[in-house]
Design a protein around this motif. Structure first.
Motif, PDB file in Angstrom:
ATOM      1  N   VAL A 194      45.366  59.632  20.774  1.00  0.00           N
ATOM      2  CA  VAL A 194      44.369  58.649  20.371  1.00  0.00           C
ATOM      3  C   VAL A 194      43.459  59.259  19.319  1.00  0.00           C
ATOM      4  N   LEU A 195      43.133  58.455  18.322  1.00  0.00           N
ATOM      5  CA  LEU A 195      42.151  58.811  17.312  1.00  0.00           C
ATOM      6  C   LEU A 195      40.962  57.876  17.497  1.00  0.00           C
ATOM      7  N   LYS A 196      39.797  58.443  17.689  1.00  0.00           N
ATOM      8  CA  LYS A 196      38.631  57.605  17.938  1.00  0.00           C
ATOM      9  C   LYS A 196      37.422  58.182  17.226  1.00  0.00           C
ATOM     10  N   GLY A 197      36.492  57.335  16.946  1.00  0.00           N
ATOM     11  CA  GLY A 197      35.287  57.774  16.259  1.00  0.00           C
ATOM     12  C   GLY A 197      34.397  56.605  15.947  1.00  0.00           C
ATOM     13  N   GLY A 198      33.350  56.882  15.201  1.00  0.00           N
ATOM     14  CA  GLY A 198      32.441  55.800  14.863  1.00  0.00           C
ATOM     15  C   GLY A 198      31.150  56.293  14.268  1.00  0.00           C
ATOM     16  N   PHE A 199      30.217  55.364  14.186  1.00  0.00           N
ATOM     17  CA  PHE A 199      28.920  55.604  13.570  1.00  0.00           C
ATOM     18  C   PHE A 199      27.840  55.004  14.452  1.00  0.00           C
ATOM     19  N   GLY A 200      26.719  55.694  14.534  1.00  0.00           N
ATOM     20  CA  GLY A 200      25.577  55.168  15.274  1.00  0.00           C
ATOM     21  C   GLY A 200      24.279  55.570  14.611  1.00  0.00           C
ATOM     22  N   ARG A 201      23.316  54.683  14.661  1.00  0.00           N
ATOM     23  CA  ARG A 201      21.979  54.983  14.138  1.00  0.00           C
ATOM     24  C   ARG A 201      20.974  54.888  15.270  1.00  0.00           C
ATOM     25  N   PHE A 202      20.027  55.812  15.275  1.00  0.00           N
ATOM     26  CA  PHE A 202      19.032  55.885  16.339  1.00  0.00           C
ATOM     27  C   PHE A 202      17.655  55.998  15.690  1.00  0.00           C
ATOM     28  N   ALA A 203      16.652  55.365  16.301  1.00  0.00           N
ATOM     29  CA  ALA A 203      15.292  55.358  15.756  1.00  0.00           C
ATOM     30  C   ALA A 203      14.359  56.134  16.670  1.00  0.00           C
ATOM     31  N   ASN A 204      13.431  56.850  16.058  1.00  0.00           N
ATOM     32  CA  ASN A 204      12.425  57.593  16.798  1.00  0.00           C
ATOM     33  C   ASN A 204      11.398  56.626  17.380  1.00  0.00           C
ATOM     34  N   LEU A 205      11.151  56.730  18.677  1.00  0.00           N
ATOM     35  CA  LEU A 205      10.155  55.873  19.330  1.00  0.00           C
ATOM     36  C   LEU A 205       8.757  56.449  19.129  1.00  0.00           C
ATOM     37  N   ARG A 206       7.780  55.584  19.114  1.00  0.00           N
ATOM     38  CA  ARG A 206       6.410  56.024  18.945  1.00  0.00           C
ATOM     39  C   ARG A 206       5.911  56.739  20.194  1.00  0.00           C
ATOM     40  N   ASP A 207       5.001  57.692  19.982  1.00  0.00           N
ATOM     41  CA  ASP A 207       4.432  58.461  21.079  1.00  0.00           C
ATOM     42  C   ASP A 207       2.912  58.329  21.066  1.00  0.00           C
ATOM     43  N   LEU A 208       2.350  58.326  22.269  1.00  0.00           N
ATOM     44  CA  LEU A 208       0.889  58.344  22.367  1.00  0.00           C
ATOM     45  C   LEU A 208       0.350  59.652  21.791  1.00  0.00           C
ATOM     46  N   LEU A 209       0.992  60.757  22.192  1.00  0.00           N
ATOM     47  CA  LEU A 209       0.627  62.071  21.670  1.00  0.00           C
ATOM     48  C   LEU A 209       1.728  62.534  20.726  1.00  0.00           C
ATOM     49  N   PRO A 210       1.445  62.878  19.483  1.00  0.00           N
ATOM     50  CA  PRO A 210       0.090  62.891  18.907  1.00  0.00           C
ATOM     51  C   PRO A 210      -0.186  61.700  18.002  1.00  0.00           C
ATOM     52  N   GLU A 211       0.720  60.722  17.958  1.00  0.00           N
ATOM     53  CA  GLU A 211       0.653  59.719  16.899  1.00  0.00           C
ATOM     54  C   GLU A 211      -0.592  58.845  16.977  1.00  0.00           C
ATOM     55  N   LEU A 212      -1.023  58.474  18.180  1.00  0.00           N
ATOM     56  CA  LEU A 212      -2.225  57.659  18.295  1.00  0.00           C
ATOM     57  C   LEU A 212      -3.486  58.516  18.383  1.00  0.00           C
ATOM     58  N   THR A 213      -3.416  59.584  19.162  1.00  0.00           N
ATOM     59  CA  THR A 213      -4.606  60.430  19.308  1.00  0.00           C
ATOM     60  C   THR A 213      -4.952  61.134  18.005  1.00  0.00           C
ATOM     61  N   ARG A 214      -3.993  61.244  17.105  1.00  0.00           N
ATOM     62  CA  ARG A 214      -4.255  61.909  15.830  1.00  0.00           C
ATOM     63  C   ARG A 214      -5.303  61.147  15.006  1.00  0.00           C
ATOM     64  N   VAL A 215      -5.342  59.825  15.139  1.00  0.00           N
ATOM     65  CA  VAL A 215      -6.294  59.037  14.352  1.00  0.00           C
ATOM     66  C   VAL A 215      -7.519  58.630  15.167  1.00  0.00           C
ATOM     67  N   ALA A 216      -7.562  59.016  16.443  1.00  0.00           N
ATOM     68  CA  ALA A 216      -8.722  58.698  17.276  1.00  0.00           C
ATOM     69  C   ALA A 216      -9.861  59.663  16.973  1.00  0.00           C
ATOM     70  N   LYS A 217     -11.059  59.162  16.993  1.00  0.00           N
ATOM     71  CA  LYS A 217     -12.224  60.002  16.705  1.00  0.00           C
ATOM     72  C   LYS A 217     -12.920  60.500  17.971  1.00  0.00           C
ATOM     73  N   ASN A 218     -12.586  59.912  19.114  1.00  0.00           N
ATOM     74  CA  ASN A 218     -13.259  60.281  20.359  1.00  0.00           C
ATOM     75  C   ASN A 218     -12.547  61.437  21.038  1.00  0.00           C
ATOM     76  N   ASN A 219     -12.457  62.553  20.368  1.00  0.00           N
ATOM     77  CA  ASN A 219     -11.838  63.753  20.910  1.00  0.00           C
ATOM     78  C   ASN A 219     -12.753  64.942  20.654  1.00  0.00           C
ATOM     79  N   ALA A 220     -12.603  65.946  21.492  1.00  0.00           N
ATOM     80  CA  ALA A 220     -13.346  67.184  21.247  1.00  0.00           C
ATOM     81  C   ALA A 220     -12.820  67.833  19.978  1.00  0.00           C
TER      82      ALA A 220
END
Length: 362
Positions: free
Chosen positions: A17-43
């Motif tokens: 058997v010969l098998k194969g293919g293609f797939g695309r995957f997307a990075n999911l958003r994270d609370l850390l650091p993507e949201l906290t990076r722009v928050a000002k209420n941090n030490a």
């Protein structure tokens, strides 16, 4: 995210058997650091240059100019002056695979697989008011030896240069950052060969070897300035060999074992250099990643299991699992900063472990 895969019986006999293919995957958003990076209420943590005017090694008022836009301000962390980018890219990965598999006599099968993957639409962390082009003032230092002391017999010779920005761009007013699209991508190329034997006559087995070539010029969200690119590109190989098998002992006791050899993680020696006015100290790799490597890992694990069949389809299974049966003490982490503790281990693999368990299914 598009994905498509297919398999084709090459000779119509169900054995190749010969098998194969293609797939695309997307990075999911994270609370850390993507949201906290722009928050000002941090030490926040700020770094300043301290002038010990009377050499008593005690901080006293007047020995630091605490104006965040003054000459002694160096950096800020925690609360960042990050500006959201409405055109910030979403990192993605594409993967192409192709496999050729052939059934042999004696319940054996062999397989060869090639995989190509790339990570793209990656991000860099740019200083919008202190751009990459502002890092124009060279700071040059001699390379130390592994003892971390310049001027000793183990010095390799040569120099290393990093760059700082003008004093006119110092201060918190120029510390604004923004996520921007990166130029380039990461690629990975893998070849794997495997042989397997399906269970028959009370035993089964499998063996495989794989090799992956990585081309990682930068990591996602790496700071966009020339200093972060000094000997940080990863262009190395990783190899893995695996063996496994199982055998049915008398009284229907099943014994299985696995062996894995994994090449050592590539590393680079580093050193903290000093000099300059706006970047007074900086840790820099003094050789490319892969100049040194952790030792390869060799692990043997075993399992003994006995299953009892009870009335009404119930089962009871007792298991004895041995991890690292030969008690390998391979180093998994160590100090790579060139100093008196250079290459001193800071972690080893877990020791021999026996785990006993019972499973009741009904």
């Amino acid at each position: 995210m598009p994905r498509v895969h297919a398999a084709y019986d090459l000779f119509g006999d169900g054995k190749t058997v010969l098998k194969g293919g293609f797939g695309r995957f997307a990075n999911l958003r994270d609370l850390l650091p993507e949201l906290t990076r722009v928050a000002k209420n941090n030490a926040q943590l700020t770094t300043w240059t301290w002038h010990d005017l009377n050499n008593d090694r005690l901080y006293e008022p007047g020995e630091v100019n605490l104006d965040p836009n003054g000459s002694d301000f160096r950096s800020i962390s925690g609360v960042t002056n990050t500006t959201p980018n409405p055109k910030e890219p979403q990192p993605k990965s594409d993967e192409w695979s192709l496999t050729l598999e052939r059934e042999l006599k004696g319940r054996w099968a062999v397989r060869a697989t090639a995989v190509y993957a790339d990570n793209f639409d990656l991000r860099r962390l740019a200083e919008t008011l202190r751009p990459r082009s502002a890092y124009s003032i060279a700071v040059t230092n001699p390379l130390p030896g592994n003892d971390g002391v310049v001027g000793t017999a183990d010095d390799p010779g040569g120099k290393i240069t990093y760059y700082e920005y003008p004093t006119s761009l110092n201060g918190i007013a120029f510390a604004s950052t923004m996520i921007v699209p990166a130029v380039g991508k990461q690629t990975f190329k893998t070849l794997e060969f495997e042989g397997t034997r399906r269970i028959a006559g009370g035993w089964q087995a499998a063996a495989s070897i794989s090799a992956t070539k990585s081309n990682i010029p930068f990591v996602d969200e790496q700071a966009d300035n020339p200093n972060t690119e000094i000997n940080t590109a990863n262009n190395t190989w990783e190899t893995t060999t695996k063996l496994s098998g199982g055998y049915t002992l008398p009284y229907d006791v099943i014994m299985s074992a696995t062996y894995e050899r994994r090449s050592g993680v590539p590393q680079a020696p580093s050193f903290q250099f000093s000099g300059g006015q706006t970047i007074t100290t900086l840790v820099v790799n003094t050789a490319p990643i892969g100049a040194i490597n952790l030792p390869p890992t060799n692990l043997w694990n075993m399992r003994f299991a006995k299953r009892l069949r009870l009335p009404a389809g119930q089962t009871l299974e007792a298991r004895f699992d041995f991890f690292n049966i030969f008690n390998s003490n391979v180093v998994t982490s160590r100090t790579t900063r060139q100093s008196s503790s250079y290459l001193v281990p800071s972690g080893i693999i877990l020791p021999r472990i026996l785990q006993m368990g019972v499973t009741y299914a009904f």
